[in-house]
Design a protein around this motif. Structure first.
Motif, PDB file in Angstrom:
ATOM      1  N   ARG A 160      99.462  65.310 -34.402  1.00 11.47           N
ATOM      2  CA  ARG A 160      98.998  65.488 -33.037  1.00 11.47           C
ATOM      3  C   ARG A 160      97.502  65.768 -33.028  1.00 11.47           C
ATOM      4  O   ARG A 160      96.979  66.393 -33.949  1.00 11.47           O
ATOM      5  N   ARG A 201      94.298  67.079 -30.512  1.00 10.52           N
ATOM      6  CA  ARG A 201      93.928  67.706 -29.250  1.00 10.52           C
ATOM      7  C   ARG A 201      92.586  68.415 -29.429  1.00 10.52           C
ATOM      8  O   ARG A 201      92.388  69.152 -30.386  1.00 10.52           O
ATOM      9  N   THR A 207     100.600  66.592 -25.745  1.00  9.42           N
ATOM     10  CA  THR A 207     100.226  65.216 -26.056  1.00  9.42           C
ATOM     11  C   THR A 207     101.469  64.372 -26.294  1.00  9.42           C
ATOM     12  O   THR A 207     102.359  64.750 -27.048  1.00  9.42           O
ATOM     13  N   SER A 229      99.252  66.063 -20.827  1.00  7.36           N
ATOM     14  CA  SER A 229      97.930  66.484 -21.303  1.00  7.36           C
ATOM     15  C   SER A 229      96.872  66.338 -20.216  1.00  7.36           C
ATOM     16  O   SER A 229      95.800  66.940 -20.305  1.00  7.36           O
TER      17      SER A 229
END
Length: 426
Positions: free
Chosen positions: A72, A74, A199, A209
């Protein structure tokens, strides 16, 4: 209080501690120690990006074949997480191992309420819409019609979504047994994990998100660094083409203050409050009295997920909300007594998960599951023994554990805590 010793091997506790410190993952053909990856993620950025392109995932080397891990991304940082519903593929003692699929309220929903795909993405059907027609907007604080007892839910409520994000961020698991109380898993560590968990999740085609603002940790050295992102979020909460657009705000509650029309909720690490009507605030208090009590244990937290709209004055007004009680490590708890138990298990360096009920208040789940024994040990906190329905439910649980020879630790909150240490040979 009663303590039934578990059968089988218990040396898995020490194996689990070694697995945490020696866990290794494979990224684009390269083996990396997990602790090194977490300590210096920037050093491995290139190899993580390559793995995301070539394999679409990372691989945990705890067992053969190696289970997949979600990559992931972010706010410029990459994270590894357990593959959805893949926790049981990991070796016992691996920190990605969990039985969340078994010990979870997510199974209560009908098909369509929560849909997960093999690439780690998901879609949820929320019970409160993110967009409403302006001419038919429901009054703030309204909720869907009551659901028949025992019926599967076709949509997910805000508490269900909050629990799902907590599971997805792997925050239902205890901190590493090697950690100390001086390194509590505070909001600065949890916030990026929850943001990363949004996400790949959508609701009504809208990326979470994009529509969910997870309060970032405040940095005194850069007090204004998140102002632009928050302004972008609130600018989306406008009326366009006859539709009112709402958003989600997720953060830790600092305080509740009465106002002329209801309550002003201040969030930690954040300047802008969220305003609640008296009706909505009272509904939340009635629905979650243990969470909203003023007599919470020291160090406990309230985590709030609010569906908000923007007023003409630019303030955020809650349309609906869910509030979750946690301990200082942000491990969820269903009662103040469970906060005490979670703290005690952590102090005893036990490895455990907290099963989450989602929207199902009647879901029959253990309060905690110790994963450092084989088989797992259930932990039950008995706190409402003056209620006949609770006592009957308690006896049904105990009978089930006995009939399945399931190890069990019990705590009657009228007594002292039991010995929670894992004794060799027990």
């Amino acid at each position: 209080m009663t303590y039934r010793r578990g059968r089988g091997s218990v040396s898995g506790h020490r194996r689990g501690q070694r697995a945490v410190s020696r866990a290794r993952v494979r990224l684009a053909g390269r083996e990396v120690a997990l602790w090194q990856l977490r300590r210096a993620p920037g050093v491995y950025r290139a190899v993580i990006e390559q793995a995301k392109v070539t394999d679409g995932c990372a691989w945990c080397l705890c067992s053969d074949p190696a289970p997949r891990l979600v990559i992931r991304h972010r706010a410029g940082v990459y994270y590894l997480a357990c593959w959805p519903s893949g926790g049981e593929e990991h070796a016992r003692g691996c920190e990605f191992h969990n039985t969340g699929g078994q010990w979870s309220g997510r199974n209560q929903y009908q098909d369509g309420a929560l849909q997960e795909t093999d690439d780690g993405s998901a879609s949820v059907a929320l019970s409160l819409p993110l967009h409403v027609r302006t001419t038919n907007s429901a009054p703030a604080g309204t909720t869907p019609s009551p659901r028949a007892a025992g019926a599967a839910r076709s949509r997910m409520g805000l508490l269900g979504l909050l629990h799902y994000l907590w599971e997805r961020a792997d925050l239902t698991r205890s901190p590493s047994p090697d950690s100390t109380r001086s390194s509590q898993r505070g909001w600065a560590r949890c916030s990026p994990l929850v943001r990363a968990a949004t996400t790949g999740v959508t609701s009504a085609g809208v990326p979470l998100s994009w529509c969910c603002y997870v309060i970032p940790p405040f940095d005194p050295a850069h007090p204004d660094q998140h102002d632009a992102a928050f302004t972008r979020f609130t600018d989306r909460l406008v009326e366009r083409n006859g539709m009112t657009h709402r958003g989600l705000v997720l953060g830790a509650v600092r305080s509740w203050t009465p106002t002329r029309y209801g309550q002003r909720c201040e969030l930690r690490h954040h300047r802008a409050p969220v305003f609640f009507s008296t009706t909505l605030h009272e509904r939340i208090r009635r629905g979650a009295p243990s969470t909203m009590t003023d007599q919470r244990p020291a160090g406990s937290e309230q985590v709030m997920l609010a569906l908000v709209s923007r007023s003409d004055q630019g303030n955020l007004s809650a349309v609906g909300a869910a509030v979750m009680l946690t301990n200082a490590d942000f491990i969820p708890a269903d009662s103040t007594h469970e906060v005490v138990m979670a703290d005690a298990l952590t102090a005893a360096k036990r490895t455990f998960i907290k099963p989450l009920r989602y929207d199902g208040a009647a879901a029959v789940l253990p309060d905690f599951v110790l994963t450092d024994t084989d088989p797992e040990t259930m932990v039950e906190v008995w706190g409402m023994l003056d209620r006949e329905d609770y006592t009957a439910r308690k006896q049904a649980k105990i009978s089930h554990y006995r009939s399945t020879d399931t190890p069990l630790i019990e705590w009657d909150v009228r007594d002292r805590l039991p010995d929670l240490r894992l004794h060799p040979g027990s």
